[in-house]
Design a protein around this motif. Structure first.
Motif, PDB file in Angstrom:
ATOM      1  N   LYS A 183       0.456  -1.280   0.013  1.00 45.60           N
ATOM      2  CA  LYS A 183       0.339   0.193   0.236  1.00 45.60           C
ATOM      3  C   LYS A 183       0.872   1.417   0.123  1.00 45.60           C
ATOM      4  CE  LYS A 183      -3.715   1.858   2.068  1.00 45.60           C
ATOM      5  NZ  LYS A 183      -4.618   1.630   3.489  1.00 45.60           N
ATOM      6  N   LYS A 184       1.883   1.507   0.942  1.00 54.98           N
ATOM      7  CA  LYS A 184       2.578   2.619   1.057  1.00 54.98           C
ATOM      8  C   LYS A 184       3.951   2.148  -0.622  1.00 54.98           C
ATOM      9  CE  LYS A 184       6.886   4.408   3.841  1.00 54.98           C
ATOM     10  NZ  LYS A 184       7.323   4.112   4.807  1.00 54.98           N
ATOM     11  N   LYS A 189       4.409   6.791  -4.797  1.00 60.92           N
ATOM     12  CA  LYS A 189       4.033   7.279  -6.658  1.00 60.92           C
ATOM     13  C   LYS A 189       2.868   8.156  -6.326  1.00 60.92           C
ATOM     14  CE  LYS A 189       6.887   3.209  -7.125  1.00 60.92           C
ATOM     15  NZ  LYS A 189       6.744   2.099  -8.267  1.00 60.92           N
ATOM     16  N   GLY A 190       1.780   8.298  -5.536  1.00 60.02           N
ATOM     17  CA  GLY A 190       0.302   9.258  -5.756  1.00 60.02           C
ATOM     18  C   GLY A 190      -0.261   8.702  -6.603  1.00 60.02           C
ATOM     19  N   TYR A 191      -0.207   6.844  -5.723  1.00 55.39           N
ATOM     20  CA  TYR A 191      -1.850   6.497  -5.911  1.00 55.39           C
ATOM     21  C   TYR A 191      -2.541   6.225  -4.314  1.00 55.39           C
ATOM     22  CZ  TYR A 191       0.031   5.344 -10.739  1.00 55.39           C
ATOM     23  OH  TYR A 191       0.265   5.211 -12.094  1.00 55.39           O
ATOM     24  N   LEU A 192      -3.143   7.570  -4.307  1.00 51.37           N
ATOM     25  CA  LEU A 192      -3.213   7.852  -2.746  1.00 51.37           C
ATOM     26  C   LEU A 192      -4.444   6.921  -2.413  1.00 51.37           C
ATOM     27  CD1 LEU A 192      -2.357  11.860  -2.050  1.00 51.37           C
ATOM     28  CD2 LEU A 192      -1.190   9.794  -1.575  1.00 51.37           C
ATOM     29  N   VAL A 222      -3.139  10.627  -8.068  1.00 52.02           N
ATOM     30  CA  VAL A 222      -3.212  11.191  -7.148  1.00 52.02           C
ATOM     31  C   VAL A 222      -2.585  12.948  -7.488  1.00 52.02           C
ATOM     32  CG1 VAL A 222      -4.393  12.546  -5.009  1.00 52.02           C
ATOM     33  CG2 VAL A 222      -5.189  10.271  -5.971  1.00 52.02           C
ATOM     34  N   LYS A 223      -3.114  13.791  -7.709  1.00 51.99           N
ATOM     35  CA  LYS A 223      -2.194  14.945  -7.425  1.00 51.99           C
ATOM     36  C   LYS A 223      -2.499  16.013  -6.879  1.00 51.99           C
ATOM     37  CE  LYS A 223      -0.037  13.940 -12.452  1.00 51.99           C
ATOM     38  NZ  LYS A 223       0.217  14.997 -13.550  1.00 51.99           N
ATOM     39  N   TRP A 256      10.240  18.378 -13.912  1.00 54.50           N
ATOM     40  CA  TRP A 256      11.376  17.973 -12.940  1.00 54.50           C
ATOM     41  C   TRP A 256      11.171  17.279 -11.947  1.00 54.50           C
ATOM     42  CZ3 TRP A 256      10.526  23.010 -15.066  1.00 54.50           C
ATOM     43  CH2 TRP A 256      10.154  23.313 -14.389  1.00 54.50           C
ATOM     44  N   LYS A 257       9.854  17.836 -11.217  1.00 50.92           N
ATOM     45  CA  LYS A 257       9.106  17.432  -9.829  1.00 50.92           C
ATOM     46  C   LYS A 257       8.258  17.114 -10.279  1.00 50.92           C
ATOM     47  CE  LYS A 257      10.751  17.031  -5.239  1.00 50.92           C
ATOM     48  NZ  LYS A 257      11.574  16.326  -5.112  1.00 50.92           N
ATOM     49  N   SER A 258       7.560  15.977  -9.764  1.00 50.60           N
ATOM     50  CA  SER A 258       6.202  15.413 -10.150  1.00 50.60           C
ATOM     51  C   SER A 258       5.534  16.530  -8.660  1.00 50.60           C
ATOM     52  CB  SER A 258       6.173  13.589  -9.583  1.00 50.60           C
ATOM     53  OG  SER A 258       6.619  13.627  -8.672  1.00 50.60           O
ATOM     54  N   SER A 259       4.038  16.199  -8.692  1.00 48.99           N
ATOM     55  CA  SER A 259       3.341  16.684  -7.298  1.00 48.99           C
ATOM     56  C   SER A 259       2.232  15.806  -6.781  1.00 48.99           C
ATOM     57  CB  SER A 259       1.886  17.985  -8.405  1.00 48.99           C
ATOM     58  OG  SER A 259       1.620  16.495  -9.369  1.00 48.99           O
ATOM     59  N   LYS A 260       3.391  14.400  -6.561  1.00 47.06           N
ATOM     60  CA  LYS A 260       2.318  13.552  -5.843  1.00 47.06           C
ATOM     61  C   LYS A 260       2.446  13.975  -4.619  1.00 47.06           C
ATOM     62  CE  LYS A 260       6.803  10.768  -6.370  1.00 47.06           C
ATOM     63  NZ  LYS A 260       6.961   9.528  -6.955  1.00 47.06           N
ATOM     64  N   TYR A 261       1.614  13.149  -3.345  1.00 48.12           N
ATOM     65  CA  TYR A 261       1.653  13.242  -2.428  1.00 48.12           C
ATOM     66  C   TYR A 261       2.642  12.629  -0.893  1.00 48.12           C
ATOM     67  CZ  TYR A 261       0.479  13.907   2.911  1.00 48.12           C
ATOM     68  OH  TYR A 261       0.222  14.095   3.949  1.00 48.12           O
TER      69      TYR A 261
END
Length: 856
Positions: A183-184, A189-192, A222-223, A256-261
């Motif tokens: 899960k983590k 990778k952004g799949y919250l 998710v972004k 160059w930088k993703s918006s994932k949490y």
């Protein structure tokens, strides 16, 4: 733990019952204890009712018995004898019922991580002999794992990362941790909204084995749509978001930088926000809270609530306890004045250092001048409205002298080679900077792993001395070149040997050959190349410490090249038509003390004889005759780069040099305007000037920026004689020298073909500028590997009338370098030339360059 708690409760009840019964019974019955009408069970040093025995077992609690036998039940895969060994118990030993040995046996079985349940029973008492039985429940083993919801290749990687191997024991902990890990993994990778279900079922094929089925529903990525702030007045939202290095909102064009949490990164960014405020005087700034909300388009919003607090300024700054240095001297290092915006980070760095080797701070000032036991502490003493008074409290103690210096780990290199590079000597005052310098100097030798040089500092507070032990790790320093090939109708063979830690004094000592006499730090090189139509050979030797007492070097080299006329039509070689070149050079180098001890002065005298016999070459208009090249060279250089010579991270390298011949044409009566080339170039004359500079800057711990600038000029004494046809500059390509019959210098400029940026005769002026980002993959002694990206610009010019430093050929690209001690430097570059070659209109475009044996 639950079993232990239950057993302890039962033990309390039984002990209470036994106490009451003992009080009611006659004294002669106290030795006989009947714990229960049922059989007795010993669990973790307690007695509990048995589940399996029908007849009661009588024993005296707390007394010792001889262990008569051990029985294991409940086994499916394990052999009974194996489990008996696990318990650590042996038949015939004395045990107490209940007692610590039984408790330890249960613990050992659990520690094997092979059993889910372990119980111990007293099965029989025969006088002073007790028989016990272990009832165990084996953990099931994993027979197979199936992961659904991801691609087959990804599923394989996930199983490997989670260490889900066949035969693993399936525990509750394994199931929980595996589920959380998957899960983590996807949340990072952004799949919250990732959902993971994990089920097991018995595998009928094996014994006590289970199959595992993992279903992964990662959902959509998710972004972060918005990052908003509350309570910020001094800082704009844009400025705060800039302080967040990892957590970024979605923005078109930012690849160059993703918006994932990622939760861990977000928490680190919250600390970065507080740090950014504190550096601007808001020392009380804090994050009051944060929240995450979902949008209908499967994006999230982050809201951060801040309390900026008040802005503070430096008040009075006082120095206490300093007698070695005045307040004015310390203030020049502190560089903080009353009224400056308060910055705790800068205060700490100016007082105790920023962690870099060349940090300029008060603590380092004391450490560099013998005060090993000194302490320097910045203390806030008073806050008055928006001003903070600071005291720099200094505990100088006494100067510390070096008592003993030792080196270990050098198996091949002789001690004196290392000791002569050490800047910390017995009797000297302790100096932190000299320790750092010593590490660099030992690393620059090239005989040791520069990343593994470690000083062990052992202070002796009682007598105010310190012992320093330098640990080194030897690495290969010799290189071999052995190759063969077929080309131009002939076999070409090459043999090259380079010994970079040679010992010439032991060359006749048979015992020193292991396999060669090594260890004195001398350099010796031999090279031979031969084919049907040419032969070249060379020998060079360098002694870095001539006489062994001072750092002044001596170098000597000699080479010979024989070229024979080759007819490409008939494939015949005519050895009567030949070019013979003999060259020799002698040089002296000296390490200077001024302007500082990083400077060196090198001088050399070289001579080349060119002897032609019916052998036309493009450099001369004659095919028979001789030409002589006697030149003097002098170079002033400074090298503070390091500590690793293969991958420098700090410092710089620069050199200013000149090479010149005697101005023969100025003191003879020859008319050079009308002389034939055979007479004109009987003795070559010219002068050259050059500058080369490199600077190394660490942008992060491992990311290094290398900046480079170069300039070269070839001039003449006599206009009638003109510029020398020898010693010219050829710019473009990989920079690897080849077929250097005319003393040319090859200048690398990637993205263009070799030497194509210069005229056919070669340029008399060149300049070059370069920026290169380097990042190491590994810096191990066996192989140092790093990747690089670069920007370059340069050009070649024929005389000052054509010189324009702003007309440059530009390129960019990336590459890889591999350095192996036995083979030297290997590399490949992919470069794009943005400008056309001279005489062409189409840009150079992409070029591939292979690098062997040199470094940019």
């Amino acid at each position: 733990m639950n079993k232990i708690k239950i057993a302890l409760i039962l033990l309390t009840i039984i002990l209470a019952s036994n106490t009451i019964n003992a009080q009611e019974q006659p004294k002669n019955n106290l030795k006989e204890i009947q714990p229960s009408k049922k059989d007795s069970v010993i669990v973790n040093d307690t007695i509990a009712p048995a589940k399996k025995f029908k007849e009661p077992v009588l024993f005296k609690k707390g007394e010792r018995y001889e262990l008569g036998g051990i029985k294991i039940i409940g086994l499916q895969k394990f052999e009974e004898q194996t489990v008996k060994v696990f318990t650590g118990l042996k038949v015939g030993q004395q045990i107490k019922l209940p007692g610590d040995k039984l408790t330890s046996a249960i613990k050992k079985l659990y520690e094997t991580k092979q059993f889910s349940d372990v119980s111990v029973y007293v099965s029989k008492i025969d006088g002073k002999t007790a028989y016990i039985e272990f009832d165990v429940e084996e953990l099931p083993q994993l027979s197979s794992v199936t992961i659904r919801g991801v691609k087959k290749g990804k599923a394989k990687d996930l199983k490997s990362d989670a260490e889900l191997k066949k035969g693993a024991m399936v525990t509750d902990n394994l199931i929980v941790t595996t589920k959380n890990y998957f899960k983590k993994k996807f949340q990072e990778k952004g799949y919250l909204k990732t959902k993971v279900t994990l089920n097991t079922k018995p595998d009928t094929v094996g014994v006590n084995t289970v199959k595992m089925l993992v279903n992964i529903d990662k959902g959509e990525k998710v972004k972060i749509k918005h990052i908003t702030f509350e309570g910020n007045k001094a800082f704009s939202p844009k400025k705060i978001r800039k302080a967040m290095k990892h957590t970024k909102k979605a923005m078109i064009g930012r690849f160059w930088k993703s918006s994932k949490y990622i939760d861990a990164d977000f928490k680190e960014d919250l600390e970065s926000i507080v740090t950014a405020y504190s550096e601007k005087g808001y020392r009380d700034a804090r994050v009051l809270g944060h929240s995450l909300t979902w949008n209908d388009d499967n994006t999230i919003n982050l809201n951060i609530k801040l309390d900026e607090g008040n802005k503070y300024y430096f008040g009075d700054i006082r120095f206490l306890g300093n007698s070695k240095y005045t307040d004015e001297q310390l203030q020049r290092l502190l560089k903080i004045e009353k009224g400056d915006t308060y910055n705790g980070k800068v205060l700490k760095e100016r007082v105790t250092g920023d962690g870099s080797p060349d940090s300029q701070d008060i603590a380092t000032l004391y450490q560099d001048n013998g005060y090993l036991f000194s302490r320097v502490l910045p203390v806030e003493t008073k806050i008055d409205n928006d001003s903070i008074d600071i005291e720099i409290r200094i505990y100088e103690d006494e100067p510390t002298k070096i008592r003993k210096v030792t080196v270990n780990g050098n198996d091949r290199t002789n001690d004196h080679v290392i000791y002569r590079e050490i800047r910390t000597r017995p009797g000297y005052l302790y100096s932190k900077s000299q320790i750092i310098r010593t590490i660099r100097e030992i690393g620059q030798l090239g005989f040791f792993d520069a990343e593994a040089i470690s000083p062990d500092i052992n202070p002796n507070y009682r007598d105010k001395t310190v012992d320093i032990d330098y640990t080194v790790a030897e690495k290969g320093s010799s290189q071999i070149e052995l190759q063969g090939g077929y080309g131009g109708g002939s076999f070409i063979g090459t043999l090259g040997l380079s010994f970079n830690n040679f010992s010439i004094k032991n060359i006749f000592n048979k015992e020193a050959y292991k396999p060669l006499p090594m260890g004195d730090g001398q350099k010796l090189s031999l090279r031979l190349q031969k084919s049907r139509f040419y032969t070249t050979s060379s020998f060079s030797f360098t002694e870095p410490w001539l006489g062994g007492k001072k750092p002044q070097s001596f170098s000597f080299s000699i080479y010979n090249s024989k070229q024979f006329r080759y007819d490409y039509v008939t494939n015949q070689v005519d050895k009567d038509q030949r070019l013979n070149i003999v060259g020799v050079s002698v040089g002296l180098g000296k390490r200077l003390k001024w302007p500082d001890n990083y400077f060196t002065l090198s001088q050399s005298v070289s001579y080349q004889l060119y002897d032609l016999k019916d052998y036309p070459i493009s450099t001369f208009s004659f095919s028979s005759g001789t030409s002589n090249n006697l030149a003097y060279s002098i170079t002033l250089g400074r090298n503070s780069s390091g500590p690793n010579p293969i991958f420098p991270k700090t410092g710089s390298e620069f050199s200013i040099g000149a090479k010149l011949t005697l101005p023969y044409s100025l003191f003879n009566d020859k008319d050079y305007a009308n002389l034939e080339d055979k007479e004109k170039y009987k003795w070559l004359e010219y002068y050259k000037a050059s500058f080369k500079g490199k600077w190394f800057t660490s942008l992060t711990k491992d990311l290094v920026l290398m900046s480079n600038a170069e300039f070269g000029f070839l001039g003449s004494y006599n206009n009638d004689l003109g510029d020398s046809p020898f010693e010219r500059y050829f710019v473009g390509g990989d920079g690897m020298a080849s077929y250097q019959l005319d003393g040319r210098e090859t200048i690398a400029l990637r993205g263009y073909e070799n030497a194509r940026l210069s005229s056919i005769e070669g340029g008399t002026i060149y300049n070059k500028f370069q920026m290169e980002l380097r990042y190491p993959i590994t810096l191990k002694p066996s192989a140092s590997i790093y990747v690089l990206g670069f920007l370059e610009a340069g050009n070649s010019y024929d005389g000052f009338k054509n010189f324009n430093p702003f007309v440059l050929k530009r390129s960019a690209g990336m590459g890889l370098r591999i350095f192996m001690p036995a083979f030297g430097l290997l590399g490949i570059d992919f470069a794009h030339g943005f400008d056309p070659l001279p005489g062409q209109t189409q840009k150079s475009g992409w070029q591939t360059h292979f690098i062997i044996g040199q470094q940019f």
